[in-house]
Design a protein around this motif. Structure first.
Motif, PDB file in Angstrom:
ATOM      1  N   ARG A 105      -2.581  -7.816   6.464  1.00  0.00           N
ATOM      2  CA  ARG A 105      -2.998  -8.297   5.144  1.00  0.00           C
ATOM      3  C   ARG A 105      -3.617  -9.674   5.310  1.00  0.00           C
ATOM      4  O   ARG A 105      -2.960 -10.692   5.246  1.00  0.00           O
ATOM      5  CB  ARG A 105      -1.814  -8.325   4.187  1.00  0.00           C
ATOM      6  CG  ARG A 105      -1.371  -6.914   3.832  1.00  0.00           C
ATOM      7  CD  ARG A 105      -0.374  -6.851   2.706  1.00  0.00           C
ATOM      8  NE  ARG A 105      -0.109  -5.440   2.396  1.00  0.00           N
ATOM      9  CZ  ARG A 105       0.787  -5.035   1.511  1.00  0.00           C
ATOM     10  NH1 ARG A 105       1.499  -5.911   0.824  1.00  0.00           N
ATOM     11  NH2 ARG A 105       0.949  -3.741   1.275  1.00  0.00           N
ATOM     12  N   MET A 133       0.222   4.029   3.158  1.00  0.00           N
ATOM     13  CA  MET A 133      -0.423   5.159   2.503  1.00  0.00           C
ATOM     14  C   MET A 133      -1.908   5.320   2.844  1.00  0.00           C
ATOM     15  O   MET A 133      -2.505   6.333   2.521  1.00  0.00           O
ATOM     16  CB  MET A 133      -0.240   5.087   0.983  1.00  0.00           C
ATOM     17  CG  MET A 133      -0.648   3.797   0.300  1.00  0.00           C
ATOM     18  SD  MET A 133      -2.418   3.539   0.193  1.00  0.00           S
ATOM     19  CE  MET A 133      -2.830   4.890  -0.905  1.00  0.00           C
ATOM     20  N   MET A 180       5.103  -1.498   8.321  1.00  0.00           N
ATOM     21  CA  MET A 180       5.644  -0.943   7.093  1.00  0.00           C
ATOM     22  C   MET A 180       6.272   0.423   7.374  1.00  0.00           C
ATOM     23  O   MET A 180       5.611   1.329   7.889  1.00  0.00           O
ATOM     24  CB  MET A 180       4.532  -0.814   6.061  1.00  0.00           C
ATOM     25  CG  MET A 180       5.043  -0.428   4.703  1.00  0.00           C
ATOM     26  SD  MET A 180       3.736  -0.331   3.495  1.00  0.00           S
ATOM     27  CE  MET A 180       3.679  -2.009   2.932  1.00  0.00           C
ATOM     28  N   ALA A 202      -1.417  -0.803   4.216  1.00  0.00           N
ATOM     29  CA  ALA A 202      -0.192  -0.159   3.739  1.00  0.00           C
ATOM     30  C   ALA A 202      -0.061   1.191   4.427  1.00  0.00           C
ATOM     31  O   ALA A 202      -1.032   1.735   4.975  1.00  0.00           O
ATOM     32  CB  ALA A 202      -0.236   0.038   2.230  1.00  0.00           C
ATOM     33  N   ASP A 258       4.793   7.350  -2.479  1.00  0.00           N
ATOM     34  CA  ASP A 258       4.424   6.504  -1.341  1.00  0.00           C
ATOM     35  C   ASP A 258       5.392   5.338  -1.335  1.00  0.00           C
ATOM     36  O   ASP A 258       5.484   4.613  -2.306  1.00  0.00           O
ATOM     37  CB  ASP A 258       2.989   6.004  -1.553  1.00  0.00           C
ATOM     38  CG  ASP A 258       2.764   4.601  -1.011  1.00  0.00           C
ATOM     39  OD1 ASP A 258       3.298   4.284   0.061  1.00  0.00           O
ATOM     40  OD2 ASP A 258       2.021   3.837  -1.671  1.00  0.00           O
ATOM     41  N   THR A 259       6.163   5.199  -0.284  1.00  0.00           N
ATOM     42  CA  THR A 259       7.074   4.059  -0.263  1.00  0.00           C
ATOM     43  C   THR A 259       6.757   3.158   0.904  1.00  0.00           C
ATOM     44  O   THR A 259       6.179   3.603   1.906  1.00  0.00           O
ATOM     45  CB  THR A 259       8.563   4.491  -0.146  1.00  0.00           C
ATOM     46  OG1 THR A 259       8.890   4.645   1.237  1.00  0.00           O
ATOM     47  CG2 THR A 259       8.842   5.755  -0.917  1.00  0.00           C
ATOM     48  N   GLY A 260       7.124   1.898   0.756  1.00  0.00           N
ATOM     49  CA  GLY A 260       6.832   0.949   1.827  1.00  0.00           C
ATOM     50  C   GLY A 260       7.911  -0.102   1.936  1.00  0.00           C
ATOM     51  O   GLY A 260       8.314  -0.708   0.942  1.00  0.00           O
ATOM     52  N   VAL A 318       6.407   3.751  -4.729  1.00  0.00           N
ATOM     53  CA  VAL A 318       5.296   3.930  -5.663  1.00  0.00           C
ATOM     54  C   VAL A 318       5.225   5.396  -6.066  1.00  0.00           C
ATOM     55  O   VAL A 318       5.265   6.287  -5.214  1.00  0.00           O
ATOM     56  CB  VAL A 318       3.950   3.511  -5.030  1.00  0.00           C
ATOM     57  CG1 VAL A 318       2.829   3.614  -6.043  1.00  0.00           C
ATOM     58  CG2 VAL A 318       4.035   2.098  -4.463  1.00  0.00           C
ATOM     59  N   ASN A 360       9.482  -0.857  -1.647  1.00  0.00           N
ATOM     60  CA  ASN A 360       8.666  -0.543  -2.815  1.00  0.00           C
ATOM     61  C   ASN A 360       8.442   0.962  -2.859  1.00  0.00           C
ATOM     62  O   ASN A 360       7.948   1.544  -1.892  1.00  0.00           O
ATOM     63  CB  ASN A 360       7.327  -1.297  -2.706  1.00  0.00           C
ATOM     64  CG  ASN A 360       6.451  -1.076  -3.915  1.00  0.00           C
ATOM     65  OD1 ASN A 360       6.911  -0.567  -4.943  1.00  0.00           O
ATOM     66  ND2 ASN A 360       5.193  -1.463  -3.811  1.00  0.00           N
ATOM     67  N   TRP A 416       1.306  -0.449  -8.439  1.00  0.00           N
ATOM     68  CA  TRP A 416       0.693  -0.688  -7.137  1.00  0.00           C
ATOM     69  C   TRP A 416      -0.636   0.020  -6.991  1.00  0.00           C
ATOM     70  O   TRP A 416      -0.774   1.184  -7.342  1.00  0.00           O
ATOM     71  CB  TRP A 416       1.629  -0.220  -6.015  1.00  0.00           C
ATOM     72  CG  TRP A 416       1.279  -0.864  -4.704  1.00  0.00           C
ATOM     73  CD1 TRP A 416       1.711  -2.070  -4.255  1.00  0.00           C
ATOM     74  CD2 TRP A 416       0.401  -0.357  -3.699  1.00  0.00           C
ATOM     75  NE1 TRP A 416       1.163  -2.348  -3.036  1.00  0.00           N
ATOM     76  CE2 TRP A 416       0.353  -1.334  -2.664  1.00  0.00           C
ATOM     77  CE3 TRP A 416      -0.365   0.797  -3.570  1.00  0.00           C
ATOM     78  CZ2 TRP A 416      -0.412  -1.166  -1.525  1.00  0.00           C
ATOM     79  CZ3 TRP A 416      -1.134   0.967  -2.427  1.00  0.00           C
ATOM     80  CH2 TRP A 416      -1.150  -0.015  -1.416  1.00  0.00           C
TER      81      TRP A 416
HETATM   82  N1  SER Z   1       1.866   1.204  -0.906  1.00  0.00           N
HETATM   83  C1  SER Z   1       3.030   0.448  -1.312  1.00  0.00           C
HETATM   84  C2  SER Z   1       3.051  -0.940  -0.720  1.00  0.00           C
HETATM   85  O1  SER Z   1       2.277  -1.233   0.125  1.00  0.00           O
HETATM   86  C3  SER Z   1       4.263   1.192  -0.906  1.00  0.00           C
HETATM   87  O2  SER Z   1       4.148   1.685   0.378  1.00  0.00           O
HETATM   88  O3  SER Z   1       3.857  -1.736  -1.114  1.00  0.00           O
END
Ligand code: SER
Length: 897
Positions: free
Chosen positions: A69, A43, A92, A41, A225-227, A204, A202, A161
């Motif tokens: 992932r 973050m 991301m 991710a 933290d957004t993704g 967070v 997303n 999350w």
């Molecule tokens: N950490 C969150 C995710 O991976 C938002 O970046 O979805």
């Protein structure tokens, strides 16, 4: 059409305009977290900022982050190819606030970007919030004025999350896009997952740190933290509902269809999608320094590669295909991720090799699997041992077997497989759990936070003054040391090089204003740039705040410099001789030697080694200046710098160039190490070893300067000793040795012939007639003195011929061991068994048994003194048996066969 490149740029640009620092993607192998397999991710690279262990000059950031992932908490591998939106590798996009803005700004920025800039129809958007997050609910109402039906509260983990089992976490709010009623699937929260409603972003709200004991501790600062997966956003903006129809992935799918000559859409679509997705993961992982192997990260990579290769095979391709897709990927993504371009030769070579190798067992494994499942009832699982056999013998990762069985609606009986696998798994885990920086060593981060980075003065100085700013003893900070204490001492600045990039840390001494001494046995770096002197108080005591003179052991450092510079020359010489796929996999720069590990599929020839040595020594003799300059990573790469994969670079990198002349550069590398001033300072370079460390990775060991001279002196001394012993000049040693070996062979042949003749003539050490007559049986028993065991049988055969009919027993000793052979002529094998007789003799020799055939048998034993007794015992047995009637089974006769 907005391409993925446009979308990435627009996202980053938008947040940059809003005061966000544009931070490059971190490598896929996380440097700051030993608990994670891959960066999964955006973050991850900011983990220590959320927990407050680290601070940076910015409080807002925006990134496009490479993610994988496959394995660990977030693992999408099994679904890839079968859905529209799962990937092993993806990008991301994310914006981050570290204690700066929180929910209101985050939501507003996201909504504005999606609806105003990307112009997505707000009526197609649905938002979820964590069930009890009234605050987020209220902000959404205000910012987007969504009706209740499109603002859904969700109480499950879907809206909470966490990065992994430990680390920063918090409630989140997600934006979904409705691809329309043509597609199946229910709205978020309905539990009916399909392709209609797809989560695109997303957000967070980072609030807690999940600790190892399962507790959630509030973070020091509320953060964001957004993704947003770029592939999903691209699908929306490019008007398709399938990630594989977006520009980058579609290009790969089409290339795969083209190379395999199987239509992109239709029954083979799944295979093309798997190939496209897995190719991206493979290329990016290799570019970040992961190579296929049987453990840890390398094994996850191998699983991904082989799963794709099975699909290539399903498409009926006769030759490896994956490597031929690399140019398509590079043309799509190489601009945004130049590491792909740099690593292209290595990626290509690795893919081709792996696919060529795997093809050799893939067919056979698939056949076995077909046979094994042929007899199973519909839906019955495959036995775990078979899956393990496929894994172990045919190189089928479990998910590959599962992927094959998926088509038959079958599973693997996992418990059985796991039992067999447990041991391997543990080894794999051990191998990666220890890698990465020790971010968990909180104490160093705390010190770093308080005292700042250590200023390193060692490029220019070997002695410098510093103020003692922290002392750690037995894992705790203390404010003074006493005589004899073992401790770690940190000064605000130091000339001591902290171990990094393979170069060992400096040793030396730290002397206080009052004459106290702390002997430094090693220097390490912690928390990135904190230099820690490890050692012992060898005289007096030391207090925090004291000023000390730090003196590096200069002679040792000189040798370290020479070895580090020689490593750079070696690296470039290897690339020039073997090809650009040669990349560094590891390096050790010690004062007395250097070791360099690099990717190359086969052993170097003596010719390679000689050429590389010659090239390095020629560069040494050029004696040109070694230059070090600081520049941006981009400038460095433009200059042709060899980047170390997976390194974490700051704003500026140090570029070391050497070995070239006015016309051309030779070695250009990003490096923080210490180097010689001119290449001639290396003196001499000598390779002393070449070996394999892992599949596809070779190791060279070498010496420089005085160590190389000592090594060569040593070789010369041995040569001179040999020449003296041979009484020739050193130049004549090889010819003389060859002649001696030839002569020795000739003498051995002659000696053996002489012995044979002696035995034949009835001689031996004991004077005896050629044979005795024992009750009508000819018995030739001989003690032959020093004759090698292997010569006895041919002699016995010879005597057999001479006497025509009879029993022969030959005993000899050689190299402290007694040997015995008994032979019986064919006409007497009904009466005597050579094996039985030899055993009787062997007892006298203190041996255990003996063996052979009824007409020829051999034994041995330790009693070299008892050769006579052995022959006598056999003679006696022959006498006893010959007295018995031949019709009656004699004691020593073998049954007729
Ligand atoms: N950490 C969150 C995710 O991976 C938002 O970046 O979805």
């Amino acid at each position: 059409m907005q391409t993925s490149n446009d979308i990435r740029a627009a996202f980053i640009d938008s947040f940059a305009r809003n005061g966000h620092e544009v931070v490059p993607s971190s490598p896929l192998v996380p440097h700051n977290d030993p608990t994670l397999l891959f960066t999964n991710a955006g973050m991850v690279q900011f983990k220590n900022l959320f927990t407050g262990m680290e601070t940076r000059p910015y409080k807002r950031a925006v990134t496009a982050q490479k993610c994988v992932r496959a394995g660990g908490k977030h693992n999408d591998l099994d679904n890839v190819g079968y859905t529209n939106r799962h990937h092993t590798f993806f990008e991301m996009l994310g914006n981050f606030s570290f204690g700066d803005y929180f929910k209101d700004v985050a939501i507003e920025l996201a909504w504005r970007l999606v609806t105003d800039e990307f112009k997505i129809d707000p009526n197609r958007l649905i938002v979820t919030v964590y069930a009890d997050d009234d605050e987020a609910h209220k902000i959404w109402k205000k910012v987007a004025n969504l009706p209740e039906s499109r603002l859904v509260r969700i109480a499950t983990a879907d809206n909470f999350w966490s990065m992994g089992d430990i680390g920063p976490c918090g409630p989140c709010t997600e934006i979904f896009y409705d691809h329309g009623p043509k597609l199946k699937g229910g709205p978020p929260g309905s539990g009916d997952e399909g392709d209609r409603y797809v989560e695109i972003w997303n957000l967070v709200f980072m609030q807690y740190d999940q600790t190892e004991d399962g507790k959630r501790v509030p973070l020091p600062r509320l953060s964001v933290d957004t993704g947003m997966g770029i592939e999903r956003l691209a699908a929306v903006l490019q008007g398709v509902h399938d990630n594989y129809d977006t520009d980058v992935l579609r290009a790969l799918v089409l290339a795969s269809a083209d190379l395999t000559r199987k239509p992109a859409d239709g029954p083979q679509a799944v295979s093309h999608r798997v190939i496209a997705d897995h190719l991206r993961a493979t290329c990016f992982l290799i570019a970040d320094g992961v190579l296929p192997s049987n453990e840890g990260r390398g094994y996850v990579l191998r699983r991904i590669m082989r799963r794709a290769m099975r699909h290539v095979h399903m498409l009926g391709a006769k030759d490896p295909v994956m490597w031929r897709l690399v140019p398509t990927l590079v043309s799509q993504m190489g601009q945004a991720y130049p590491e792909l371009v740099r690593a292209q030769p290595l990626i290509t070579e690795t893919l081709r090799l792996e696919e060529t190798r795997f093809r050799q067992t893939l067919d056979r494994g698939l056949k076995l699997l077909e046979e094994e499942t042929g007899g199973l009832a519909t839906g019955a699982p495959l036995a775990g041992e078979i899956a393990f056999k496929l894994y172990d013998t045919y190189g089928f990762p479990l998910d590959l077997t599962e992927d094959v069985l998926r088509g038959q609606g079958r599973k693997v009986e996992i418990a059985g497989f796991n039992a067999a696998m447990t041991r391997q798994k543990e080894e794999a885990r051990r191998s990666w759990a220890g890698s990465g920086e020790q971010a968990t060593e909180r104490i160093w981060f705390e010190i770093r936070e308080r005292v700042g980075p250590t200023e390193f003065l060692g490029y220019a100085h070997e002695t410098a003054e510093g103020e003692v700013v922290a002392i750690v003893k037995d894992g705790r900070e203390v404010d003074r040391l006493h005589d004899g204490d073992e401790a770690a001492v940190i000064a605000n600045q130091t000339p001591f090089y902290g171990e990094a990039g393979g170069q060992q840390g400096d040793t030396g001494i730290l002397v206080t204003e009052h004459g106290a001494e702390f002997t430094v046995s090693d220097t390490k770096r912690h928390a990135g740039d904190l230099f820690v002197h490890l050692g012992r108080m060898t005289k007096g005591g030391l207090k925090l705040g004291e000023i000390a003179e730090l003196r590096v052991d200069g002679a040792r450092r000189t040798r370290l410099r020479a070895n580090h510079s020689a490593t750079h020359l070696l690296h470039e010489a290897l690339r020039r001789r073997l090809g650009p796929h040669v990349t560094q996999k590891g390096s050790l720069v010690a004062p007395d030697r250097l070791r360099f590990d690099f990717c190359h599929p086969k052993a170097l020839t003596p010719g390679d080694i000689e050429a590389i040595e010659t090239e390095v020594n020629a560069r040494v003799r050029l004696n040109s200046d070694v230059t070090t300059r600081f520049m941006t990573p981009k400038e460095a790469v433009d200059q042709g710098a060899v980047a170390l994969f997976g390194e974490k670079y700051g704003e500026e990198v140090r570029v070391v160039a050497m070995g070239g002349d006015e016309r051309e550069n030779f070695s250009v590398e990003l490096c923080g190490g210490t180097h010689v001033r001119r290449s001639g300072d290396i003196g001499l370079f000598k390779i002393v070893g070449e070996s394999a460390v892992a599949s596809g990775v070779r190791r060279i060991e070498a010496l420089t300067g005085q160590s190389a001279i000592d090594y060569m002196d040593d070789q010369e001394r041995r040569l001179n000793e040999a020449a003296a012993a041979l009484k020739v000049s050193p130049a004549d040693v090889p010819a003389r040795v060859a002649a001696l070996i030839e002569e020795r062979k000739k003498l051995e042949r002659e000696l053996s012939e002489a012995r044979r003749q002696l035995a034949m003539s009835g001689g031996g050490t004991q004077a005896a007639p050629a044979f005795k007559d024992i009750g009508g049986i000819k018995f030739a028993g001989k003690i032959l003195g020093e004759v090698p065991a292997k010569e006895l049988k041919p002699m016995a055969d010879e005597i057999k011929k001479q006497i025509g009919s009879g029993v022969i027993a030959l005993a000899s000793s050689a190299e402290g061991k007694a040997s015995l052979v008994v032979a019986v002529t064919e006409d007497l094998t009904g009466q005597f068994d050579a094996v039985q007789l030899v055993r009787i003799g062997s007892e006298a020799l203190g041996g255990k048994g003996g063996g052979g055939r009824p007409d020829m048998a051999q034994a041995g034993g330790p009693n070299v003194e008892a050769l006579g007794q052995a022959i006598a015992a056999i003679e006696q047995a022959v006498g006893g048996a010959s007295a018995a009637k031949p019709e009656r089974p004699a004691a020593v006769a073998s049954p007729r066969r």
